[in-house]
Design a protein around this motif. Sequence first.
Motif, short mmCIF file in Angstrom:
data_model
loop_
_atom_site.label_atom_id
_atom_site.label_comp_id
_atom_site.label_asym_id
_atom_site.label_seq_id
_atom_site.Cartn_x
_atom_site.Cartn_y
_atom_site.Cartn_z
N ALA A 1 -5.00 0.58 0.64
CA ALA A 1 -3.71 -0.07 0.41
C ALA A 1 -3.01 -0.48 1.70
O ALA A 1 -2.09 -1.30 1.69
CB ALA A 1 -2.79 0.85 -0.40
N GLY A 2 -3.43 0.09 2.83
CA GLY A 2 -2.80 -0.21 4.11
C GLY A 2 -1.91 0.89 4.64
O GLY A 2 -1.23 0.70 5.65
N LYS A 3 -1.92 2.04 4.01
CA LYS A 3 -1.02 3.13 4.39
C LYS A 3 -1.28 3.62 5.82
O LYS A 3 -0.36 3.75 6.63
CB LYS A 3 -1.15 4.30 3.40
CG LYS A 3 -0.96 3.92 1.95
CD LYS A 3 -1.00 5.11 1.02
CE LYS A 3 -2.29 5.90 1.06
NZ LYS A 3 -3.47 5.09 0.61
N TYR B 1 7.84 4.30 -1.16
CA TYR B 1 7.34 2.93 -1.09
C TYR B 1 5.91 2.97 -1.62
O TYR B 1 5.13 3.85 -1.23
CB TYR B 1 7.33 2.40 0.34
CG TYR B 1 8.68 2.11 0.92
CD1 TYR B 1 9.18 0.80 0.97
CD2 TYR B 1 9.47 3.13 1.44
CE1 TYR B 1 10.43 0.53 1.51
CE2 TYR B 1 10.72 2.87 1.99
CZ TYR B 1 11.19 1.57 2.01
OH TYR B 1 12.43 1.31 2.55
N CYS B 2 5.58 2.03 -2.47
CA CYS B 2 4.21 1.91 -2.95
C CYS B 2 3.57 0.69 -2.30
O CYS B 2 4.14 -0.41 -2.32
CB CYS B 2 4.18 1.77 -4.48
SG CYS B 2 2.50 1.74 -5.15
N LEU B 3 2.41 0.89 -1.71
CA LEU B 3 1.66 -0.20 -1.09
C LEU B 3 0.43 -0.52 -1.95
O LEU B 3 -0.22 0.39 -2.49
CB LEU B 3 1.18 0.18 0.31
CG LEU B 3 2.18 0.22 1.45
CD1 LEU B 3 1.46 0.54 2.76
CD2 LEU B 3 2.96 -1.06 1.58
N MET B 4 0.13 -1.79 -2.04
CA MET B 4 -1.11 -2.23 -2.66
C MET B 4 -1.61 -3.46 -1.91
O MET B 4 -0.87 -4.44 -1.76
CB MET B 4 -0.92 -2.56 -4.13
CG MET B 4 -2.23 -2.92 -4.81
SD MET B 4 -2.03 -3.28 -6.55
CE MET B 4 -3.73 -3.67 -6.98
N ASP C 1 2.31 1.41 -12.51
CA ASP C 1 1.95 -0.01 -12.49
C ASP C 1 1.89 -0.56 -11.07
O ASP C 1 1.00 -1.36 -10.74
CB ASP C 1 2.94 -0.81 -13.33
CG ASP C 1 2.84 -0.52 -14.82
OD1 ASP C 1 1.91 0.22 -15.22
OD2 ASP C 1 3.69 -0.99 -15.58
N ALA C 2 2.84 -0.14 -10.23
CA ALA C 2 2.85 -0.61 -8.84
C ALA C 2 1.65 -0.06 -8.08
O ALA C 2 1.06 -0.74 -7.23
CB ALA C 2 4.16 -0.19 -8.16
N TYR C 3 1.28 1.18 -8.37
CA TYR C 3 0.16 1.85 -7.69
C TYR C 3 -1.16 1.17 -8.03
O TYR C 3 -1.99 0.93 -7.15
CB TYR C 3 0.13 3.32 -8.15
CG TYR C 3 -0.79 4.21 -7.36
CD1 TYR C 3 -0.29 5.11 -6.41
CD2 TYR C 3 -2.16 4.22 -7.57
CE1 TYR C 3 -1.13 5.97 -5.70
CE2 TYR C 3 -3.01 5.06 -6.87
CZ TYR C 3 -2.48 5.93 -5.95
OH TYR C 3 -3.32 6.78 -5.24
N PHE C 4 -1.33 0.82 -9.31
CA PHE C 4 -2.60 0.28 -9.76
C PHE C 4 -2.60 -1.25 -9.92
O PHE C 4 -3.61 -1.84 -10.31
CB PHE C 4 -3.02 0.93 -11.07
CG PHE C 4 -3.37 2.39 -10.92
CD1 PHE C 4 -4.56 2.77 -10.33
CD2 PHE C 4 -2.50 3.37 -11.36
CE1 PHE C 4 -4.88 4.11 -10.18
CE2 PHE C 4 -2.82 4.72 -11.22
CZ PHE C 4 -4.01 5.09 -10.62
N GLY C 5 -1.44 -1.87 -9.66
CA GLY C 5 -1.38 -3.31 -9.74
C GLY C 5 -1.42 -3.84 -11.15
O GLY C 5 -2.00 -4.90 -11.41
N VAL C 6 -0.78 -3.12 -12.06
CA VAL C 6 -0.74 -3.55 -13.47
C VAL C 6 0.35 -4.59 -13.65
O VAL C 6 1.50 -4.38 -13.28
CB VAL C 6 -0.47 -2.35 -14.40
CG1 VAL C 6 -0.38 -2.82 -15.84
CG2 VAL C 6 -1.57 -1.31 -14.25
#
Length: 237
Positions: free
Chosen positions: A41-43, A206-209, A229-234
Motif C-alpha cells: 500500500a505504500g506504508k 489513515y488508510c493507504l491503498m 472498504d477503504a482497506y480493500f478498495g471496495v
Amino acid sequence: MTALLEIGALTAHYGDFQALFGVDLRLEAGETVAIIGANGAGKSTLMRSIVGIAKVSGGRVRLSGEEIQGLGAPEILIRGVSMVPEGRRLFPSLTVEENLLIGGQIRKVGGNWTLERIYELFPVLRQRRHDPSTALSGGQQQMVAIGRALMSNPRVLLCDELSLGLAPVVIKEIYAAVPTIKQSGASMIVVEQDISQALKVADRIYCLMKGRVTLSGAPKELSREAIHDAYFGVAHA
C-alpha cells in the motif's frame, strides 16, 4: 495552527516504481496516528520518506513548520524524528546494550530517554543487556529496536509494523508501552496491518491503498464498513 508533522502532496518512488501519489497527512503534538493498509500500500515507503531514506520526487514534509524534506537522515534524526524500522534491523554482532547506545549517538537536545529509562520500560532488556541481539526472541528484539529509537529523544516516533510476526501476548506487552512513550513527549505514527490494534491505539487513522489515502479520521467517527472498504478498495455503486 501548525501541525507537529505535516505531509503535503507527497510523491515517492521505490526504485523505479512510484509508491506514493500525492499523500497528505498531519500529526498533531501528543497524537498517535495509525496508518493501515495491505501489503504494497505504500506504508513503509511513507515512513522512509519522512526520515529521508526514500526517493521523494514531489511534495513537502514539515516538522513544526520547518521544511525537512530533502535533508539527510542524520539531520532529520537530530531534529527529532526517529524510526523503528520494519524488521527491526539490529546490529547482530552487538549486545542489547550496545544496540541501545548506538541509538543515543545522535540525540535531540533536551530529551530524557536514557538506558535506565529504557530498562524501566522493558525490564527484560536489563536482564538480557549483555546478550547478543541475535539471542533474543522476536518480541525482545522489537523492544530493543523501540528502545534504540527512543534513545535519540524523538519528538516524533515512527513505528513501522510493530506487531508483524509477533504473538498476541507479545504485541499486547509492546503496545502497553505506548502511554509511557507518549508521556515522555513523543508523538507517534504507527504502521499496522492489524486494523483492530490500530483502532485501539490511534487518535486518528489513515488508510493507504496503492500509494493513495483512501480514508482518514478519528476511529470513533469511522464505521467498520468504511474502514474495511477503504482497506480493500471496495467500491459501491
